[in-house]
Scaffold this motif. Structure first.
Motif, mmCIF file in Angstrom:
data_model
loop_
_atom_site.group_PDB
_atom_site.id
_atom_site.type_symbol
_atom_site.label_atom_id
_atom_site.label_comp_id
_atom_site.label_asym_id
_atom_site.label_seq_id
_atom_site.Cartn_x
_atom_site.Cartn_y
_atom_site.Cartn_z
ATOM 1 N N THR A 290 0.820 -1.219 0.000
ATOM 2 C CA THR A 290 0.000 0.000 0.000
ATOM 3 C C THR A 290 0.850 1.264 0.000
ATOM 4 O O THR A 290 0.617 2.173 -0.818
ATOM 5 N N PRO A 291 1.848 1.402 0.900
ATOM 6 C CA PRO A 291 2.702 2.620 0.799
ATOM 7 C C PRO A 291 3.437 2.727 -0.535
ATOM 8 O O PRO A 291 3.554 3.818 -1.103
ATOM 9 N N GLY A 293 2.510 1.549 -3.364
ATOM 10 C CA GLY A 293 1.520 1.946 -4.364
ATOM 11 C C GLY A 293 1.172 3.417 -4.278
ATOM 12 O O GLY A 293 1.022 4.095 -5.313
ATOM 13 N N HIS A 294 1.020 3.934 -3.059
ATOM 14 C CA HIS A 294 0.748 5.370 -2.914
ATOM 15 C C HIS A 294 1.898 6.200 -3.460
ATOM 16 O O HIS A 294 1.687 7.228 -4.131
ATOM 17 N N VAL A 295 3.159 5.778 -3.128
ATOM 18 C CA VAL A 295 4.331 6.514 -3.648
ATOM 19 C C VAL A 295 4.364 6.474 -5.162
ATOM 20 O O VAL A 295 4.591 7.497 -5.844
ATOM 21 N N ARG A 297 1.851 6.046 -7.150
ATOM 22 C CA ARG A 297 0.739 6.839 -7.661
ATOM 23 C C ARG A 297 1.060 8.326 -7.640
ATOM 24 O O ARG A 297 0.802 9.046 -8.617
ATOM 25 N N ASP A 298 1.621 8.796 -6.499
ATOM 26 C CA ASP A 298 1.888 10.235 -6.368
ATOM 27 C C ASP A 298 3.116 10.679 -7.135
ATOM 28 O O ASP A 298 3.161 11.815 -7.639
ATOM 29 N N ARG A 302 0.664 9.827 -11.474
ATOM 30 C CA ARG A 302 -0.011 11.107 -11.699
ATOM 31 C C ARG A 302 0.771 12.030 -12.628
ATOM 32 O O ARG A 302 0.194 12.604 -13.560
#
Length: 370
Positions: A290-291, A293-295, A297-298, A302
């Protein structure tokens, strides 16, 4: 109400044979039943999984396919083909059959029937007059004539009947009665007495033979069979019944115990599977994936999406510019080949132009001006 309740069943005391058979039978049955119960529970779990994940979706798909292939075409055929055709045929039948039949019944058959009824009524009245005035008097006269003729014939035949009856009485009846009384009746009584004696003798002989046969069969067959049943088969049956009852109870007890063991083993395997596979995967998903993936993504996805959208906008603008350029070049080429297109001719309107419009200070207008 307490007096109406049946008494509780009383347990009969169990012998040493039952106790000696019960324990080893239960141990052996438990050892044999536990693998079967575990395999059964595994098959039940697999069957439920297949039912929920495979068979139900497949059944829904097959049901939808069956409706699409069989139900909906017939519904459409009935609704859009057969129903309109049936209504059209019904209207056609009404117009071609019912309406002419009703018209013919009202305008043709009804008057014809009334006329025939009137004619039949007149004919019936004529026949009734003929019966009452002609046939009835003739019948009465004929009946009187026949009655007188019968009386004359009866008077003539009475004397002849009396003579014939007396002759038959003395020639046939009296000899036959004497023959029956003095010859046939004594002979019949003697024959009946002889038949009764022969029947009594035969009954006595049959009774003796029956008694001898009865005791022979009793001694040779019944008493040995009774002894075999009482001293061999009944004890063996009781022993087999005890064994069968204990085996059945052992099977039920072992099946229940095996169910508890299978449930415990299944829970242990589920817990072990959760600890070995599910919890590490969940922990890795929550704390690592999850972290990351967030990294991603950001930091990557994006900006990459923004860049792709900007490239798309630039590409669309370049394509629009190229399309306009090609359209202008095509128009210039057409103008070089065919010249300038014709301008539409000016149409003389009734409204005056802006310079020659009507004014309040002058009396002339655009319509009266030269």
């Amino acid at each position: 109400m307490d007096l109406q309740k049946p008494p509780p069943p009383r347990h009969q005391p169990e012998g040493c044979l039952v106790v000696a058979v019960r324990l080893p039978v239960r141990i052996v049955v438990l050892v044999l039943v536990v693998p079967v119960r575990m395999v059964w529970d595994a098959l039940v779990v697999i069957g439920r999984l297949l039912r929920d994940s495979v068979l139900r979706p497949l059944g829904r798909i097959l049901a939808w396919a069956g409706r699409a292939v069989f139900v909906w075409p017939f519904v459409g055929l009935w609704r859009y083909v057969l129903t309109p055709v049936g209504r059209a045929l019904a209207w056609l039948g009404t117009v071609l059959l019912v309406v002419p039949a009703v018209w013919s019944y009202r305008c043709l058959l009804t008057p014809l029937g009334h006329a025939l009824a009137w004619v039949a009524g007149g004919a019936g009245a004529g026949l009734a007059w003929l019966y009452a005035r002609v046939l009835t008097p003739a019948g009465h006269a004929l009946a009187r004539l026949l009655k007188g003729t019968g009386a004359v014939l009866a008077a003539l035949g009475a004397g002849a009947y009396t003579a014939v009856a007396g002759l038959l009485r003395y020639l046939l009846v009296v000899p036959a009665r004497w023959l029956y009384t003095w010859v046939l009746a004594p002979v019949g009584r003697a024959v009946a007495w002889c038949a009764r004696g022969a029947g009594w003798l035969l009954g006595l002989v049959a009774t003796g033979a029956g008694l001898a046969l009865y005791w022979t069969c009793r001694v040779l067959f019944v008493l040995p069979a009774f002894a075999l049943w009482r001293w061999v088969l009944a004890p063996a049956g009781r022993f087999l019944a005890v064994v069968a009852r204990e085996v059945g109870e052992a099977l039920g007890h072992a099946w229940r115990v095996a169910g508890r063991i299978s449930l415990a083993v299944g829970r242990a395997l589920g817990t072990l599977f959760r600890w070995i596979f599910v919890e590490p995967v969940r922990w890795a998903y929550r704390t690592v994936l999850t972290p990351v993936g967030h990294v991603l993504r950001d930091a990557v996805l994006r900006p990459l999406a923004e860049g792709l959208r900007a490239v798309g906008r630039v590409s669309r603008e370049a394509l629009a510019t190229a399309r306009d350029t090609v359209r202008q070049a095509r128009a210039d080429f057409r103008r070089m080949l065919f010249g300038e297109p014709r301008q539409p001719a000016a149409v003389d309107r009734r409204e005056p132009t802006a310079r020659d419009t009507r004014t309040l200070g002058r009396s002339t207008t655009a319509l009266t001006k030269d």
